[in-house]
Design a protein around this motif. Sequence first.
Motif, PDB file in Angstrom:
ATOM      1  N   ILE A 104       0.840  -1.196   0.000  1.00  0.00           N
ATOM      2  CA  ILE A 104       0.000   0.000   0.000  1.00  0.00           C
ATOM      3  C   ILE A 104       0.879   1.252   0.000  1.00  0.00           C
ATOM      4  N   LEU A 105       0.302   2.326  -0.531  1.00  0.00           N
ATOM      5  CA  LEU A 105       0.946   3.638  -0.479  1.00  0.00           C
ATOM      6  C   LEU A 105       0.251   4.444   0.617  1.00  0.00           C
ATOM      7  N   MET A 106       1.047   5.079   1.478  1.00  0.00           N
ATOM      8  CA  MET A 106       0.496   5.968   2.496  1.00  0.00           C
ATOM      9  C   MET A 106       1.253   7.290   2.480  1.00  0.00           C
ATOM     10  N   ILE A 107       0.535   8.384   2.724  1.00  0.00           N
ATOM     11  CA  ILE A 107       1.151   9.719   2.698  1.00  0.00           C
ATOM     12  C   ILE A 107       1.203  10.265   4.125  1.00  0.00           C
ATOM     13  N   ARG A 108       2.432  10.524   4.594  1.00  0.00           N
ATOM     14  CA  ARG A 108       2.590  11.041   5.962  1.00  0.00           C
ATOM     15  C   ARG A 108       2.252  12.527   5.977  1.00  0.00           C
ATOM     16  N   PRO A 109       1.340  12.935   6.853  1.00  0.00           N
ATOM     17  CA  PRO A 109       0.850  14.318   6.801  1.00  0.00           C
ATOM     18  C   PRO A 109       1.844  15.323   7.359  1.00  0.00           C
ATOM     19  N   VAL A 110       1.831  16.522   6.769  1.00  0.00           N
ATOM     20  CA  VAL A 110       2.624  17.620   7.333  1.00  0.00           C
ATOM     21  C   VAL A 110       1.753  18.845   7.631  1.00  0.00           C
ATOM     22  N   ASN A 166      -6.207   7.480  -1.285  1.00  0.00           N
ATOM     23  CA  ASN A 166      -7.020   6.584  -2.117  1.00  0.00           C
ATOM     24  C   ASN A 166      -8.126   7.338  -2.857  1.00  0.00           C
ATOM     25  N   ASN A 167      -8.317   8.618  -2.533  1.00  0.00           N
ATOM     26  CA  ASN A 167      -9.347   9.394  -3.220  1.00  0.00           C
ATOM     27  C   ASN A 167      -8.885   9.973  -4.552  1.00  0.00           C
ATOM     28  N   PHE A 188      -4.323   2.142  -8.310  1.00  0.00           N
ATOM     29  CA  PHE A 188      -3.276   1.415  -9.040  1.00  0.00           C
ATOM     30  C   PHE A 188      -3.792   0.023  -9.399  1.00  0.00           C
ATOM     31  N   HIS A 189      -3.624  -0.364 -10.663  1.00  0.00           N
ATOM     32  CA  HIS A 189      -4.269  -1.585 -11.151  1.00  0.00           C
ATOM     33  C   HIS A 189      -3.248  -2.596 -11.692  1.00  0.00           C
ATOM     34  N   ALA A 233      -3.797   3.522  -0.083  1.00  0.00           N
ATOM     35  CA  ALA A 233      -4.025   3.319  -1.511  1.00  0.00           C
ATOM     36  C   ALA A 233      -3.364   2.001  -1.888  1.00  0.00           C
ATOM     37  N   GLU A 234      -4.182   1.034  -2.296  1.00  0.00           N
ATOM     38  CA  GLU A 234      -3.639  -0.300  -2.606  1.00  0.00           C
ATOM     39  C   GLU A 234      -2.808  -0.248  -3.891  1.00  0.00           C
TER      40      GLU A 234
END
Length: 310
Positions: A8-14, A79-80, A84-85, A303-304
């Motif tokens: 998964i992709l994750m975005i670390r918030p700032v 993910n909004n 990714f496919h 986001a998968e």
Amino acid sequence: MQQTTNTILMIRPVSFRMNEQTAVNNYFQEDLGYKNAEINTKAQVEFDAFVEKLRSVGINVVVEEDDKLNDTPDSIFPNNWVSFHANGDVAKYPMFAENRRRERRDEVFVRLEEEGFVIENIVDYTSAEHEGFFLEGTGSMALDRENRIAYCALSARADEELFIEFCEDFEYTPVIFIANQTVEGKRLPIYHTNVMMCLAETFTVICLDTIDDKKERKNVVKHLKQDGKEIISITEDQMHQFAGNMLQLRGENDQRYLVMSEAAHNSLTKTQIANIEKHCPILSSSLETIETCGGGSARCMMAEVFLPKA
């Protein structure tokens, strides 16, 4: 075609805070009354602990740091804006809130390619924003990737024609309905499908009570049963604790986990937990600040990545 991924992709918030532009139709958001810097610090602590838990069971988490320049309070919910496919396609989506459109960053694609993933083609729906039509990725749609069925609760953030266009492009059968929640005595559309339903390989967690139209409800149930999914129903109160906002992922040795927040986990009954655990263990983490200010939970943060490897 697999329903679950181990990456998964994750975005670390700032710059995380309560986003005033999304609060107009996200009735899950609440103002905590803290200063923005304090809210962001708390969100980072929750984010880091969540990532650590996911990695501890062998889930591959690609963490990309957000960029302060963009002032994107909701970047923690990637993910909004992207999906990714498995065929190497990437979809970019049109976003309702103007300040969320700045979340779409090509650096994310560069990062995934550095991690060894192959991007063949970018399918870009973002021009629909200019006409005022939106479709917010796997927030607006719940994808049954294995059976090629896409579920969508229509709302200001999920346009019917755009959804059908996505289904034609990506070869999904559309299942369309309206899901409502009670806000100050009125039935109003739920902003995202993924807060009222989660699709796993062999089961679904869903708040059927939100689908007021009996025909639409019957149609959703019919499709889920046809595809052999056990239906685990949750109440509207549980949905407000983010019990619909879950995601099944694969960890070490292909072990499946149903990932959710602590609030979602705590809201479930013993029977519901037992029904889920027949299929796979539960992995939960405290996301209190993120849920309260952001109005999104565990599923929205991930986001998968189904892209092929080089």
